[in-house]
Write a protein that holds these residues in place. Structure first.
Motif, PDB file in Angstrom:
ATOM      1  N   SER A  71       7.091  -9.713  -8.835  1.00 39.08           N
ATOM      2  CA  SER A  71       5.938  -9.736  -9.717  1.00 39.08           C
ATOM      3  C   SER A  71       4.653  -8.593  -9.358  1.00 39.08           C
ATOM      4  O   SER A  71       4.033  -8.317 -10.197  1.00 39.08           O
ATOM      5  CB  SER A  71       5.332 -11.265  -9.765  1.00 39.08           C
ATOM      6  N   GLY A  72       4.903  -8.028  -8.257  1.00 43.97           N
ATOM      7  CA  GLY A  72       3.921  -7.031  -7.721  1.00 43.97           C
ATOM      8  C   GLY A  72       2.584  -7.838  -7.254  1.00 43.97           C
ATOM      9  O   GLY A  72       1.654  -7.084  -6.656  1.00 43.97           O
ATOM     10  N   VAL A  73       2.327  -9.075  -7.421  1.00 43.92           N
ATOM     11  CA  VAL A  73       1.217  -9.718  -6.870  1.00 43.92           C
ATOM     12  C   VAL A  73       1.640 -10.793  -5.879  1.00 43.92           C
ATOM     13  O   VAL A  73       2.872 -11.264  -6.065  1.00 43.92           O
ATOM     14  CB  VAL A  73       0.158 -10.085  -7.864  1.00 43.92           C
ATOM     15  N   THR A  74       0.671 -11.675  -5.341  1.00 43.09           N
ATOM     16  CA  THR A  74       1.206 -12.619  -4.373  1.00 43.09           C
ATOM     17  C   THR A  74       0.494 -13.873  -4.782  1.00 43.09           C
ATOM     18  O   THR A  74       1.001 -14.978  -4.315  1.00 43.09           O
ATOM     19  CB  THR A  74       0.774 -12.330  -2.866  1.00 43.09           C
ATOM     20  N   HIS A  75      -0.199 -13.856  -5.819  1.00 40.07           N
ATOM     21  CA  HIS A  75      -0.855 -14.970  -6.204  1.00 40.07           C
ATOM     22  C   HIS A  75      -0.039 -15.644  -7.576  1.00 40.07           C
ATOM     23  O   HIS A  75      -0.197 -14.874  -8.322  1.00 40.07           O
ATOM     24  CB  HIS A  75      -2.217 -14.967  -6.436  1.00 40.07           C
ATOM     25  N   LEU A  95      -0.327 -12.173 -15.782  1.00 42.73           N
ATOM     26  CA  LEU A  95      -0.096 -10.733 -16.128  1.00 42.73           C
ATOM     27  C   LEU A  95       1.244 -10.301 -16.054  1.00 42.73           C
ATOM     28  O   LEU A  95       1.413  -9.209 -16.645  1.00 42.73           O
ATOM     29  CB  LEU A  95      -1.017  -9.927 -15.243  1.00 42.73           C
ATOM     30  N   ASN A  96       2.171 -11.093 -15.777  1.00 43.47           N
ATOM     31  CA  ASN A  96       3.423 -10.403 -15.503  1.00 43.47           C
ATOM     32  C   ASN A  96       4.513 -11.392 -16.313  1.00 43.47           C
ATOM     33  O   ASN A  96       4.894 -10.961 -17.389  1.00 43.47           O
ATOM     34  CB  ASN A  96       3.983 -10.459 -14.050  1.00 43.47           C
ATOM     35  N   SER A 143      -3.958 -11.843  -4.719  1.00 44.93           N
ATOM     36  CA  SER A 143      -3.587 -12.694  -3.516  1.00 44.93           C
ATOM     37  C   SER A 143      -4.209 -13.880  -3.520  1.00 44.93           C
ATOM     38  O   SER A 143      -3.498 -14.692  -2.827  1.00 44.93           O
ATOM     39  CB  SER A 143      -3.750 -11.734  -2.216  1.00 44.93           C
ATOM     40  N   ARG A 144      -5.232 -14.098  -4.154  1.00 43.17           N
ATOM     41  CA  ARG A 144      -5.805 -15.456  -4.077  1.00 43.17           C
ATOM     42  C   ARG A 144      -6.263 -15.608  -5.489  1.00 43.17           C
ATOM     43  O   ARG A 144      -6.526 -14.888  -6.277  1.00 43.17           O
ATOM     44  CB  ARG A 144      -6.837 -15.650  -2.984  1.00 43.17           C
ATOM     45  N   ALA A 196       4.910  -2.541 -10.401  1.00 42.91           N
ATOM     46  CA  ALA A 196       4.258  -3.677 -11.065  1.00 42.91           C
ATOM     47  C   ALA A 196       2.925  -3.987 -10.557  1.00 42.91           C
ATOM     48  O   ALA A 196       1.797  -3.994 -11.451  1.00 42.91           O
ATOM     49  CB  ALA A 196       5.063  -5.005 -10.960  1.00 42.91           C
ATOM     50  N   GLY A 197       2.577  -3.902  -8.995  1.00 49.22           N
ATOM     51  CA  GLY A 197       1.475  -4.228  -8.563  1.00 49.22           C
ATOM     52  C   GLY A 197       0.451  -3.155  -9.250  1.00 49.22           C
ATOM     53  O   GLY A 197      -0.678  -3.499  -9.233  1.00 49.22           O
ATOM     54  N   LEU A 198       0.656  -1.879  -9.001  1.00 49.58           N
ATOM     55  CA  LEU A 198      -0.133  -0.860  -9.620  1.00 49.58           C
ATOM     56  C   LEU A 198      -0.587  -1.229 -11.024  1.00 49.58           C
ATOM     57  O   LEU A 198      -1.847  -0.922 -11.582  1.00 49.58           O
ATOM     58  CB  LEU A 198       0.301   0.475  -9.355  1.00 49.58           C
ATOM     59  N   LEU A 199       0.352  -1.375 -12.021  1.00 53.87           N
ATOM     60  CA  LEU A 199       0.048  -1.436 -13.324  1.00 53.87           C
ATOM     61  C   LEU A 199      -0.752  -2.667 -13.505  1.00 53.87           C
ATOM     62  O   LEU A 199      -1.687  -2.629 -14.439  1.00 53.87           O
ATOM     63  CB  LEU A 199       1.476  -1.817 -14.001  1.00 53.87           C
ATOM     64  N   ILE A 200      -0.478  -3.915 -12.875  1.00 51.15           N
ATOM     65  CA  ILE A 200      -1.331  -4.994 -13.024  1.00 51.15           C
ATOM     66  C   ILE A 200      -2.760  -4.691 -12.498  1.00 51.15           C
ATOM     67  O   ILE A 200      -3.830  -5.058 -13.115  1.00 51.15           O
ATOM     68  CB  ILE A 200      -0.768  -6.046 -12.104  1.00 51.15           C
TER      69      ILE A 200
END
Lengths: 98, 218
Positions: B42-46, B53-54, B118-119, B185-189
């Motif tokens: 997903s590119g994020v951890t939360h 967003l994904n 992340s949170r 994904a992380g950068l796009l989000i």
């Protein structure tokens, strides 16, 4: 009864109270507030039912977050319409105000 | 008469609703295991941000469109000539408080945007804090009400949605709407969330400031 179910039941009561407030005659502003109470109740049911099992389900949480923001926008539009209705020059507002 | 009927109907409805809720079968596993399994992509951890967003990005895309339409509707029913309310007395305590709080609210907003990966946090929460800051500044008479949006405001309000839409169109080649490549994904989000924060803050503030009549500059 789990905490989640308690949330859902409170949400159902809020929804009913809000629905009664919308159905009863009254000023547009009061009905808009009642409609918001209804919406909050529905969102509470959604979140409450999803965490009956104890854990937090991120999918309904995200959907509810979406719902809250849409409710804010809908409320603002309703307020704009209500104010236009009561503005000078508008036709007389609904006659069942009491 | 009508009150009594509504009251009885509401009681009956509440009874049926509570009965239906209590009669529900025990919850199954549902979607959380699926979300947990795909978190790595997903590119994020939360998890909530990942869903927002994904996994269900198109919901959020359409939600921003709904917000834009609501603001357009609000502007459409708004009368062009507004009676400027006589300015009430300026409250020095409120003004001083608003001056002190505004920079802090900007810091909190940026933090919430960054923390969303992340949170608990994210674009919507950040935008709500920023918009609340604008409303507070307006109530303290530091910020005049908005009349018809000028070019910069129109750009700001639609920018976040356009960035989101551009990302969605650019990724259409992948086969599904808003299917990010896991590596980016992380950068796009973060890009989408940054755009959304600015636009949603202006949008939410606009819902209040376009309606307000106090201190309109005309």
């Amino acid at each position: 009864m789990s905490t989640g179910m308690l949330f859902a039941l409170v949400g159902a009561l809020l929804f009913t109270m809000g629905a009664a407030g919308v159905a009863l005659p009254g000023a547009p502003l009061r009905r808009i507030v009642a409609f918001n109470v209804m919406g909050s109740g529905a969102l509470l049911v959604l979140v409450g039912l999803a965490q009956r099992g104890g854990g937090v389900d991120p999918v309904p949480q995200a959907m509810v977050l979406t719902g809250i923001v849409v409710a804010v926008a809908a409320t603002a539009l309703a307020l704009a319409l209500a104010r236009r209705l009561g503005a000078p020059g508008a036709r007389a507002a609904s006659g069942d105000d009491d | 008469m009508r009150r009594g009927a509504v009251g009885v109907a509401a009681l009956l409805f509440a009874g049926v609703l509570i009965g239906a809720l209590l009669g529900l079968p025990a919850p199954g596993a549902g979607l959380p295991p699926l979300v947990t399994a795909q978190m790595g992509n997903s590119g994020v951890t939360h998890p909530v941000t990942a869903v927002l967003l994904n996994f269900r990005g198109y919901d959020t895309l359409l939600e921003v469109a709904v917000l834009l339409v609501a603001l357009l509707g609000l502007l459409a029913v708004q009368r062009s000539e507004r009676a400027v309310a006589p300015g009430a007395a300026v409250e020095p305590v409120l003004q001083t408080l608003a001056r002190r709080a505004a920079p802090l609210m900007v810091v909190v907003g940026v933090y919430l945007l960054w923390a969303g990966a992340s949170r608990p946090g994210g674009a919507f929460q950040a935008a709500a804090v920023l918009a609340a800051g604008a409303v507070l500044a307006h109530l303290a008479r530091l910020l005049p009400a908005w009349s018809a949006p000028r070019a910069w405001l129109r750009t700001g309000i639609t920018g976040g949605f356009l960035v989101f839409l551009a990302v969605a169109v650019a990724l259409l080649g992948g086969g599904a709407l808003l299917q990010y490549p896991p590596a980016h994904a992380g950068l796009l989000i973060l890009l989408i969330e940054a755009g959304l924060t600015v636009s949603l803050a202006l949008l939410l503030a606009g819902l209040f400031l376009f309606l307000s009549e106090e201190g309109t500059r005309r």
